[in-house]
Write a protein that holds these residues in place. Structure first.
Motif, PDB file in Angstrom:
ATOM      1  N   LYS A  25      39.043  22.903  25.014  1.00 13.79           N
ATOM      2  CA  LYS A  25      39.237  24.092  25.863  1.00 13.79           C
ATOM      3  C   LYS A  25      39.734  23.724  27.264  1.00 13.79           C
ATOM      4  O   LYS A  25      40.651  24.345  27.766  1.00 13.79           O
ATOM      5  N   THR A  44      42.246  11.243  21.101  1.00 18.43           N
ATOM      6  CA  THR A  44      41.784  12.175  20.067  1.00 18.43           C
ATOM      7  C   THR A  44      41.475  11.432  18.772  1.00 18.43           C
ATOM      8  O   THR A  44      42.067  10.379  18.498  1.00 18.43           O
ATOM      9  N   ARG A  45      40.597  12.015  17.971  1.00 17.95           N
ATOM     10  CA  ARG A  45      40.304  11.409  16.671  1.00 17.95           C
ATOM     11  C   ARG A  45      41.449  11.611  15.696  1.00 17.95           C
ATOM     12  O   ARG A  45      41.536  10.909  14.698  1.00 17.95           O
ATOM     13  N   PHE A  48      31.251  29.127  30.054  1.00 14.90           N
ATOM     14  CA  PHE A  48      32.680  29.460  30.076  1.00 14.90           C
ATOM     15  C   PHE A  48      32.910  30.918  29.638  1.00 14.90           C
ATOM     16  O   PHE A  48      32.302  31.382  28.663  1.00 14.90           O
ATOM     17  N   ASN A 104      33.894  31.439  25.879  1.00 14.73           N
ATOM     18  CA  ASN A 104      32.942  31.596  24.761  1.00 14.73           C
ATOM     19  C   ASN A 104      33.040  32.986  24.128  1.00 14.73           C
ATOM     20  O   ASN A 104      32.725  33.155  22.956  1.00 14.73           O
TER      21      ASN A 104
HETATM   22  N1  LIG Z   1      31.253  26.164  26.502  1.00 16.68           N
HETATM   23  C1  LIG Z   1      30.514  26.287  27.588  1.00 16.68           C
HETATM   24  O1  LIG Z   1      30.126  27.394  28.015  1.00 16.68           O
HETATM   25  C2  LIG Z   1      30.147  25.039  28.389  1.00 16.68           C
HETATM   26  C3  LIG Z   1      29.511  25.195  29.630  1.00 16.68           C
HETATM   27  C4  LIG Z   1      29.224  24.055  30.383  1.00 16.68           C
HETATM   28  C5  LIG Z   1      29.539  22.799  29.889  1.00 16.68           C
HETATM   29  N2  LIG Z   1      30.142  22.684  28.671  1.00 16.68           N
HETATM   30  C6  LIG Z   1      30.444  21.324  28.173  1.00 16.68           C
HETATM   31  O2  LIG Z   1      31.835  21.162  28.005  1.00 16.68           O
HETATM   32  C7  LIG Z   1      32.056  20.129  27.053  1.00 16.68           C
HETATM   33  C8  LIG Z   1      33.158  20.561  26.120  1.00 16.68           C
HETATM   34  O3  LIG Z   1      32.701  21.649  25.337  1.00 16.68           O
HETATM   35  P1  LIG Z   1      33.726  22.643  24.663  1.00 16.68           P
HETATM   36  O4  LIG Z   1      32.924  23.568  23.822  1.00 16.68           O
HETATM   37  O5  LIG Z   1      34.640  23.200  25.701  1.00 16.68           O
HETATM   38  O6  LIG Z   1      34.519  21.661  23.687  1.00 16.68           O
HETATM   39  P2  LIG Z   1      36.068  21.371  23.643  1.00 16.68           P
HETATM   40  O7  LIG Z   1      36.461  20.542  24.834  1.00 16.68           O
HETATM   41  O8  LIG Z   1      36.829  22.630  23.374  1.00 16.68           O
HETATM   42  O9  LIG Z   1      36.166  20.494  22.289  1.00 16.68           O
HETATM   43  C9  LIG Z   1      35.516  19.276  22.153  1.00 16.68           C
HETATM   44  C10 LIG Z   1      36.506  18.116  22.271  1.00 16.68           C
HETATM   45  O10 LIG Z   1      35.764  16.923  22.150  1.00 16.68           O
HETATM   46  C11 LIG Z   1      36.456  16.041  21.298  1.00 16.68           C
HETATM   47  N3  LIG Z   1      35.454  15.293  20.534  1.00 16.68           N
HETATM   48  C12 LIG Z   1      34.342  15.767  19.919  1.00 16.68           C
HETATM   49  N4  LIG Z   1      33.679  14.757  19.334  1.00 16.68           N
HETATM   50  C13 LIG Z   1      34.390  13.620  19.603  1.00 16.68           C
HETATM   51  C14 LIG Z   1      34.214  12.256  19.290  1.00 16.68           C
HETATM   52  N5  LIG Z   1      33.200  11.813  18.536  1.00 16.68           N
HETATM   53  N6  LIG Z   1      35.116  11.368  19.756  1.00 16.68           N
HETATM   54  C15 LIG Z   1      36.185  11.774  20.478  1.00 16.68           C
HETATM   55  N7  LIG Z   1      36.410  13.062  20.817  1.00 16.68           N
HETATM   56  C16 LIG Z   1      35.516  13.965  20.376  1.00 16.68           C
HETATM   57  C17 LIG Z   1      37.359  16.856  20.395  1.00 16.68           C
HETATM   58  O11 LIG Z   1      38.576  16.136  20.273  1.00 16.68           O
HETATM   59  P3  LIG Z   1      39.342  15.774  18.886  1.00 16.68           P
HETATM   60  O12 LIG Z   1      38.862  16.752  17.835  1.00 16.68           O
HETATM   61  O13 LIG Z   1      40.783  15.939  19.239  1.00 16.68           O
HETATM   62  O14 LIG Z   1      38.971  14.366  18.579  1.00 16.68           O
HETATM   63  C18 LIG Z   1      37.579  18.144  21.213  1.00 16.68           C
HETATM   64  O15 LIG Z   1      38.816  18.115  21.897  1.00 16.68           O
HETATM   65  C19 LIG Z   1      30.717  19.864  26.345  1.00 16.68           C
HETATM   66  O16 LIG Z   1      30.193  18.656  26.856  1.00 16.68           O
HETATM   67  C20 LIG Z   1      29.878  21.056  26.768  1.00 16.68           C
HETATM   68  O17 LIG Z   1      28.504  20.726  26.829  1.00 16.68           O
HETATM   69  C21 LIG Z   1      30.468  23.766  27.907  1.00 16.68           C
END
Ligand SMILES: NC(=O)c1ccc[n+]([C@@H]2O[C@H](COP(=O)([O-])OP(=O)(O)OC[C@H]3O[C@@H](n4cnc5c(N)ncnc54)[C@H](OP(=O)(O)O)[C@@H]3O)[C@@H](O)[C@H]2O)c1
Length: 278
Positions: A13, A33-34, A129, A132
């Motif tokens: 995101k 990226t994976r 965010f 969501n």
């Molecule tokens: N959503 C919220 O409201 C919110 C609020 C505050 C903080 N956050 C934090 O923001 C962060 C991102 O959350 P998001 O929901 O926005 O996710 P995101 O960035 O949309 O997606 C997760 C990313 O992480 C990568 N990933 C996951 N597992 C991996 C691994 N084992 N090795 C390498 N890359 C990996 C995936 O990449 P590939 O699939 O390309 O490998 C994907 O691009 C989290 O730490 C979350 O706690 C989220």
């Protein structure tokens, strides 16, 4: 100003938006990226230390999105950051969360490591965010039941647009200034889930309600949607924190990093209307 930027989570995101902004500003970057498919993507998996050495070649600034398939960041992430440091990464920008202080579990552990080890670092601590609301469980219930489920009661959140987080991250990755601090990032207004439902109703032209559940009811609902019990309980308990006022604040974090105030929920919904099928 560090060059050679590597974005972990570069297809997620915030990472996708950071890439677009870096391109607009003329900075080169690579995506870790994976599942690499193009020339500017390198194979990387937080669970695969054997890939890290090659992935960090020539990298000077690293955007860290911790893995979303484990919560053991101390064991999984820190050994790879040690490799990054040895390979000469100078600046580390961590995406953490408003609820996680240095020393807290998960990204809080990475935060502590950065303070002690990184030559240059910034920790971004966004609240929940706005994105969501067009994904997964919220999108499903908005479309199928015209409601938003939470256990937040009247608790408020300074919901933030991921585009503002991306702008803040680009500044942290490319600024000439060495900051070495964290920033709590929020949108411009603290809003309840009922406020969000009202804004969605107005924009979508149909009544969207907020259905308030107990923490236990929400946990069961999340498990019914496919989350494992532990994760469902953690997420539901976070709603309890919101209900008790933990996220009822706005900060100047986005403006401090970007010089621009964060966007409103109304502007976000208007920009993303197609996500709800309008
Ligand atoms: N959503 C919220 O409201 C919110 C609020 C505050 C903080 N956050 C934090 O923001 C962060 C991102 O959350 P998001 O929901 O926005 O996710 P995101 O960035 O949309 O997606 C997760 C990313 O992480 C990568 N990933 C996951 N597992 C991996 C691994 N084992 N090795 C390498 N890359 C990996 C995936 O990449 P590939 O699939 O390309 O490998 C994907 O691009 C989290 O730490 C979350 O706690 C989220």
């Amino acid at each position: 100003m560090p060059n050679n930027i590597l974005l972990t989570g570069g297809k997620g995101k915030t990472g996708t938006l950071i890439g677009e902004l870096l391109t607009q500003k003329g900075f080169a970057y690579q995506i870790a990226t994976r599942h690499p498919v193009s020339d500017n993507e390198v194979t990387f998996d937080w669970m695969r230390p054997d890939l890290a050495d090659a992935a960090f070649n020539n990298v000077k600034a690293l955007y860290i999105v911790a893995p979303t398939n484990t919560s053991d960041h101390g064991t999984v992430v820190l050994p790879l950051l040690e490799i990054a440091l040895r390979k000469g990464v100078q600046r580390f920008v961590l995406l953490s969360a408003s609820s996680l202080e240095a020393g807290a579990p998960m990204m809080g552990k990475i935060h502590t490591w950065l303070v002690a080890n990184a030559p240059e670092w910034v920790v971004l601590r966004p609240t929940w965010f706005m994105q969501n609301f067009y994904e997964q469980r919220h999108l499903t219930s908005i479309k199928a039941e015209h409601t938003l489920y939470s256990a937040t009661g009247d608790g408020k959140v300074g919901f933030i647009d991921a585009l503002d987080i991306a702008r803040a991250a680009v500044s942290a990755l490319t600024s000439d200034k060495v900051m070495n601090r964290d920033f709590i990032l929020t949108g411009p207004q603290a809003l309840s889930y009922a406020d969000v439902a009202a804004a969605l109703s107005q924009a979508l032209g149909k009544k969207i309600s907020h259905t308030n559940l107990t923490i236990s009811e929400l946990s069961k609902r999340l498990q019914h949607n496919g989350l494992d019990e532990n994760y469902a309980q953690i997420l539901a308990a976070m709603d309890g924190e919101i209900m008790s006022g933990a996220e009822d604040r706005t900060t100047g974090g986005v403006n401090s990093l970007t010089g621009v105030n964060p966007g409103s929920l109304e502007a976000f919904i208007h920009r993303e209307l197609h996500r709800w099928g309008v």
